[in-house]
Design a protein around this motif. Sequence first.
Motif, PDB file in Angstrom:
ATOM      1  N   GLY A 178       0.800  -1.218   0.000  1.00 52.69           N
ATOM      2  CA  GLY A 178       0.000   0.000   0.000  1.00 52.69           C
ATOM      3  C   GLY A 178       0.840   1.278   0.000  1.00 52.69           C
ATOM      4  N   TYR A 179       2.067   1.206  -0.504  1.00 51.44           N
ATOM      5  CA  TYR A 179       2.963   2.357  -0.559  1.00 51.44           C
ATOM      6  C   TYR A 179       3.168   2.808  -1.997  1.00 51.44           C
ATOM      7  N   GLY A 180       3.730   3.999  -2.128  1.00 51.99           N
ATOM      8  CA  GLY A 180       4.035   4.540  -3.446  1.00 51.99           C
ATOM      9  C   GLY A 180       5.509   4.891  -3.555  1.00 51.99           C
ATOM     10  N   ARG A 181       5.845   5.542  -4.645  1.00 50.40           N
ATOM     11  CA  ARG A 181       7.249   5.881  -4.913  1.00 50.40           C
ATOM     12  C   ARG A 181       7.824   6.855  -3.891  1.00 50.40           C
ATOM     13  N   ALA A 182       6.991   7.719  -3.340  1.00 47.06           N
ATOM     14  CA  ALA A 182       7.486   8.650  -2.317  1.00 47.06           C
ATOM     15  C   ALA A 182       7.978   7.882  -1.093  1.00 47.06           C
ATOM     16  N   HIS A 183       7.281   6.820  -0.741  1.00 40.38           N
ATOM     17  CA  HIS A 183       7.699   5.972   0.381  1.00 40.38           C
ATOM     18  C   HIS A 183       9.038   5.307   0.051  1.00 40.38           C
ATOM     19  N   HIS A 184       9.155   4.851  -1.193  1.00 37.79           N
ATOM     20  CA  HIS A 184      10.384   4.187  -1.631  1.00 37.79           C
ATOM     21  C   HIS A 184      11.566   5.144  -1.532  1.00 37.79           C
ATOM     22  N   ARG A 185      11.406   6.358  -2.029  1.00 41.29           N
ATOM     23  CA  ARG A 185      12.505   7.322  -1.988  1.00 41.29           C
ATOM     24  C   ARG A 185      12.902   7.630  -0.548  1.00 41.29           C
ATOM     25  N   ALA A 186      11.913   7.813   0.327  1.00 40.09           N
ATOM     26  CA  ALA A 186      12.215   8.106   1.731  1.00 40.09           C
ATOM     27  C   ALA A 186      12.980   6.951   2.365  1.00 40.09           C
ATOM     28  N   VAL A 187      12.503   5.739   2.182  1.00 41.37           N
ATOM     29  CA  VAL A 187      13.161   4.555   2.760  1.00 41.37           C
ATOM     30  C   VAL A 187      14.577   4.417   2.195  1.00 41.37           C
ATOM     31  N   HIS A 188      14.732   4.639   0.901  1.00 43.60           N
ATOM     32  CA  HIS A 188      16.052   4.514   0.274  1.00 43.60           C
ATOM     33  C   HIS A 188      17.050   5.484   0.905  1.00 43.60           C
ATOM     34  N   PHE A 189      16.669   6.767   1.011  1.00 44.85           N
ATOM     35  CA  PHE A 189      17.628   7.756   1.495  1.00 44.85           C
ATOM     36  C   PHE A 189      17.809   7.725   3.010  1.00 44.85           C
ATOM     37  N   ILE A 190      16.816   7.278   3.740  1.00 45.60           N
ATOM     38  CA  ILE A 190      17.021   7.075   5.178  1.00 45.60           C
ATOM     39  C   ILE A 190      18.020   5.938   5.370  1.00 45.60           C
ATOM     40  N   ASN A 191      17.894   4.894   4.574  1.00 48.41           N
ATOM     41  CA  ASN A 191      18.836   3.774   4.655  1.00 48.41           C
ATOM     42  C   ASN A 191      20.259   4.218   4.315  1.00 48.41           C
ATOM     43  N   ARG A 192      20.411   5.076   3.322  1.00 46.89           N
ATOM     44  CA  ARG A 192      21.742   5.547   2.908  1.00 46.89           C
ATOM     45  C   ARG A 192      22.401   6.413   3.967  1.00 46.89           C
ATOM     46  N   ALA A 193      21.576   7.076   4.791  1.00 43.58           N
ATOM     47  CA  ALA A 193      22.132   7.980   5.813  1.00 43.58           C
ATOM     48  C   ALA A 193      21.334   7.814   7.102  1.00 43.58           C
ATOM     49  N   GLN A 194      21.503   6.645   7.750  1.00 39.21           N
ATOM     50  CA  GLN A 194      20.799   6.384   9.005  1.00 39.21           C
ATOM     51  C   GLN A 194      21.058   7.525   9.988  1.00 39.21           C
ATOM     52  N   GLY A 195      19.995   8.038  10.601  1.00 40.47           N
ATOM     53  CA  GLY A 195      20.129   9.129  11.553  1.00 40.47           C
ATOM     54  C   GLY A 195      19.973  10.496  10.906  1.00 40.47           C
ATOM     55  N   THR A 196      19.732  10.516   9.610  1.00 38.13           N
ATOM     56  CA  THR A 196      19.531  11.791   8.923  1.00 38.13           C
ATOM     57  C   THR A 196      18.374  12.546   9.570  1.00 38.13           C
ATOM     58  N   THR A 197      18.416  13.849   9.472  1.00 37.36           N
ATOM     59  CA  THR A 197      17.324  14.648  10.033  1.00 37.36           C
ATOM     60  C   THR A 197      16.217  14.803   9.006  1.00 37.36           C
ATOM     61  N   VAL A 198      15.049  15.157   9.499  1.00 39.36           N
ATOM     62  CA  VAL A 198      13.922  15.416   8.613  1.00 39.36           C
ATOM     63  C   VAL A 198      14.290  16.540   7.639  1.00 39.36           C
ATOM     64  N   ASN A 199      14.939  17.594   8.138  1.00 37.17           N
ATOM     65  CA  ASN A 199      15.319  18.707   7.259  1.00 37.17           C
ATOM     66  C   ASN A 199      16.303  18.276   6.180  1.00 37.17           C
ATOM     67  N   ALA A 200      17.264  17.444   6.522  1.00 36.89           N
ATOM     68  CA  ALA A 200      18.211  16.957   5.524  1.00 36.89           C
ATOM     69  C   ALA A 200      17.494  16.116   4.476  1.00 36.89           C
ATOM     70  N   LEU A 201      16.566  15.285   4.912  1.00 35.65           N
ATOM     71  CA  LEU A 201      15.805  14.454   3.979  1.00 35.65           C
ATOM     72  C   LEU A 201      14.948  15.322   3.061  1.00 35.65           C
ATOM     73  N   LEU A 202      14.390  16.393   3.603  1.00 36.05           N
ATOM     74  CA  LEU A 202      13.638  17.339   2.777  1.00 36.05           C
ATOM     75  C   LEU A 202      14.514  17.876   1.650  1.00 36.05           C
ATOM     76  N   GLY A 203      15.740  18.225   1.988  1.00 40.46           N
ATOM     77  CA  GLY A 203      16.659  18.748   0.986  1.00 40.46           C
ATOM     78  C   GLY A 203      17.001  17.743  -0.090  1.00 40.46           C
ATOM     79  N   VAL A 204      17.243  16.512   0.312  1.00 38.17           N
ATOM     80  CA  VAL A 204      17.595  15.465  -0.649  1.00 38.17           C
ATOM     81  C   VAL A 204      16.421  15.158  -1.576  1.00 38.17           C
ATOM     82  N   LEU A 205      15.243  15.043  -1.009  1.00 38.39           N
ATOM     83  CA  LEU A 205      14.083  14.648  -1.804  1.00 38.39           C
ATOM     84  C   LEU A 205      13.477  15.801  -2.596  1.00 38.39           C
ATOM     85  N   GLY A 206      13.679  17.029  -2.129  1.00 30.57           N
ATOM     86  CA  GLY A 206      13.125  18.177  -2.834  1.00 30.57           C
ATOM     87  C   GLY A 206      11.608  18.213  -2.825  1.00 30.57           C
TER      88      GLY A 206
END
Length: 168
Positions: free
Chosen positions: A47-75
């Motif tokens: 029941g997920y979409g591509r936005a979920h995939h991108r979030a999971v991918h980049f959280i995995n690449r940088a465990q402990g990343t902040t919400v603000n940093a993830l916002l920047g990466v995902l745009g």
Amino acid sequence: MADGKSTRSGESLLFLKDEQLRKGIEAMFFAYRGFTADPDRILDKHGYGRAHHRAVHFINRAQGTTVNALLGVLGVTKQSLNRVLRTLIADELVESRVGQRDKRERHLFLTPKGKALEAELSEAQRARMRVAFSTAGPEAVAGFRDVLEAMMDADQRTYFDTLKEKTL
């Protein structure tokens, strides 16, 4: 192609015509469709979409990343990311922890369940890339990476270079 003047089909790289560019654009569309097809099927089961995939991918690449940093990466907008994160947290795929130095920060980590989903999604894409790269050969792979990097906006390139350094 050491001279940079021709491709396998003999088309000039120095004077690309609109038709050649259109073919490249269409190849990107179809390649992206293929690249996302396998993960889309996996995501759909959950029941997920591509936005979920991108979030999971980049959280995995940088465990402990902040919400603000993830916002920047995902745009994406904060509202859009919060919607995705709420779902991932509720489904126990992502854990949000308060920052130790700054209590206003939220640090994101994949849970074991999140890591399993990320691994399944990534393996589907790695399998497709592995076949394509093996078929195309090392020179084509290097050229492909050069083209992709040349298409990135400067801010995206900065994030990409940061991630690339983590894998060396």
